[in-house]
Design a protein around this motif. Structure first.
Motif, PDB file in Angstrom:
ATOM      1  N   UNK A  94     -35.086  53.259  37.208  1.00  0.00           N
ATOM      2  CA  UNK A  94     -35.746  54.058  36.176  1.00  0.00           C
ATOM      3  C   UNK A  94     -35.520  53.463  34.789  1.00  0.00           C
ATOM      4  N   UNK A  95     -34.321  52.948  34.541  1.00  0.00           N
ATOM      5  CA  UNK A  95     -33.955  52.488  33.198  1.00  0.00           C
ATOM      6  C   UNK A  95     -34.380  51.069  32.886  1.00  0.00           C
ATOM      7  N   UNK A  96     -34.712  50.275  33.893  1.00  0.00           N
ATOM      8  CA  UNK A  96     -34.886  48.844  33.661  1.00  0.00           C
ATOM      9  C   UNK A  96     -36.074  48.506  32.772  1.00  0.00           C
ATOM     10  N   UNK A  97     -37.098  49.364  32.712  1.00  0.00           N
ATOM     11  CA  UNK A  97     -38.254  49.048  31.872  1.00  0.00           C
ATOM     12  C   UNK A  97     -37.859  49.015  30.398  1.00  0.00           C
ATOM     13  N   UNK A  98     -37.018  49.965  29.982  1.00  0.00           N
ATOM     14  CA  UNK A  98     -36.539  49.971  28.609  1.00  0.00           C
ATOM     15  C   UNK A  98     -35.496  48.879  28.396  1.00  0.00           C
ATOM     16  N   UNK A 117     -42.941  57.255  38.224  1.00  0.00           N
ATOM     17  CA  UNK A 117     -41.678  57.689  38.831  1.00  0.00           C
ATOM     18  C   UNK A 117     -41.814  57.780  40.346  1.00  0.00           C
ATOM     19  N   UNK A 118     -42.969  58.242  40.817  1.00  0.00           N
ATOM     20  CA  UNK A 118     -43.186  58.342  42.263  1.00  0.00           C
ATOM     21  C   UNK A 118     -43.082  56.972  42.919  1.00  0.00           C
ATOM     22  N   UNK A 119     -43.725  55.971  42.326  1.00  0.00           N
ATOM     23  CA  UNK A 119     -43.681  54.619  42.875  1.00  0.00           C
ATOM     24  C   UNK A 119     -42.254  54.075  42.876  1.00  0.00           C
ATOM     25  N   UNK A 120     -41.525  54.324  41.798  1.00  0.00           N
ATOM     26  CA  UNK A 120     -40.159  53.841  41.691  1.00  0.00           C
ATOM     27  C   UNK A 120     -39.246  54.525  42.709  1.00  0.00           C
ATOM     28  N   UNK A 121     -39.360  55.833  42.828  1.00  0.00           N
ATOM     29  CA  UNK A 121     -38.495  56.565  43.755  1.00  0.00           C
ATOM     30  C   UNK A 121     -38.812  56.221  45.215  1.00  0.00           C
ATOM     31  N   UNK A 122     -40.084  56.040  45.527  1.00  0.00           N
ATOM     32  CA  UNK A 122     -40.446  55.657  46.896  1.00  0.00           C
ATOM     33  C   UNK A 122     -39.904  54.273  47.238  1.00  0.00           C
ATOM     34  N   UNK A 123     -39.981  53.349  46.275  1.00  0.00           N
ATOM     35  CA  UNK A 123     -39.440  52.009  46.497  1.00  0.00           C
ATOM     36  C   UNK A 123     -37.929  52.064  46.694  1.00  0.00           C
TER      37      UNK A 123
END
Length: 264
Positions: A94-98, A117-123
């Motif tokens: 979640x934090x890596x984009x910033x 967030x859905x894509x990130x959490x599913x991955x």
């Protein structure tokens, strides 16, 4: 869907390394079993240990000279390793984009923050599932190589199921911290600190039964190793509550990420 595959590709190398480390942990741990099952000096050392030392090592009342008890002892460290992976993955994904200064590129796409967030959490969910599966297969292989007693495949499956639930809790905890903290870059340290604190609580309550009420603060104590070894399985009530806890953290991740002012 592209974001999902992007996250999987970005985490591929790390997942391979973690999976290899988990296999080596299981293999090296099981390699020590013969020293205790043979009833020699290693077995005597465990028998002579004070109860406080046994509690700190995660032995408790487990009979480590038989495979089921020994695997329960080893599982404590397997679960801790998997939990560390999950909580760090949840916070970093979640934090890596910033952190990497790519948030502007991501937010500018014609997709909602909820979809991101859905894509990130599913991955992340797929990655912890893969690590869990690697651990399960490794455990089956290594236990079968050393076990000369009754088959404990069912117990191993229950242990790994309980571990997956703990992984879910810590994954979602890391994610909600990264989404909710004003400085998401420090969320990894905060998440790791909470994990260490919950592990310490699990050891403190092993030493002092009167503090057992604190077990609610430690996912490491949600499922009883002794109950699994003794054939009691997993508590359905605890299982449901644990999934609800992970779901609550995930829902808060959506809420905080949707409200936060993303730093580009």
């Amino acid at each position: 869907m592209n974001m999902f595959w992007r996250e999987l590709k970005a985490g591929r190398k790390a997942l391979i390394i973690w999976s290899l480390c988990m296999f080596l942990l299981v293999a090296s741990g099981m390699g020590k079993y013969t020293a205790y099952s043979a009833g020699g000096a290693g077995s005597e050392v465990f028998k002579q240990m004070p109860s406080t030392v046994k509690a700190l090592l995660g032995i408790g009342t487990l009979e480590v000279t038989v495979m089921s008890g020994f695997f329960a002892l080893l599982f404590l460290y397997i679960e801790l390793t998997a939990a560390i992976h999950a909580v760090l993955l949840g916070s970093s994904i979640v934090a890596k984009e910033e952190r990497d200064k790519t948030a502007e590129f991501l937010i500018a796409k014609p997709v909602s923050r909820a979809a991101i967030i859905t894509a990130k959490l599913l991955a992340a969910l797929l990655q912890i599932a893969v690590l869990n599966l690697v651990t399960l297969v490794s455990s089956f292989i290594m236990v079968s190589a050393y076990n000369e007693g009754k088959n404990i495949s069912g117990e191993i499956a229950l242990f790994l199921l309980s571990m997956f639930i703990v992984q879910l809790i810590f994954l979602s905890l890391g994610a909600v911290l990264a989404a909710g903290m004003s400085n998401p870059k420090s969320s990894g340290a905060a998440a790791a600190g909470i994990l260490v604190g919950s592990f310490v609580i699990s050891k403190v309550t092993d030493l002092a039964d009167q503090l057992a009420v604190l077990n609610v603060l430690s996912p490491f104590k949600y499922f009883s190793y002794n109950r699994i070894v003794e054939g009691g399985g997993l508590s359905i009530g605890i299982l449901v509550l644990s999934i609800l806890l992970a779901g609550m953290f995930a829902a808060l991740t959506y809420f905080f990420y949707g409200m936060r002012e993303v730093r580009f």
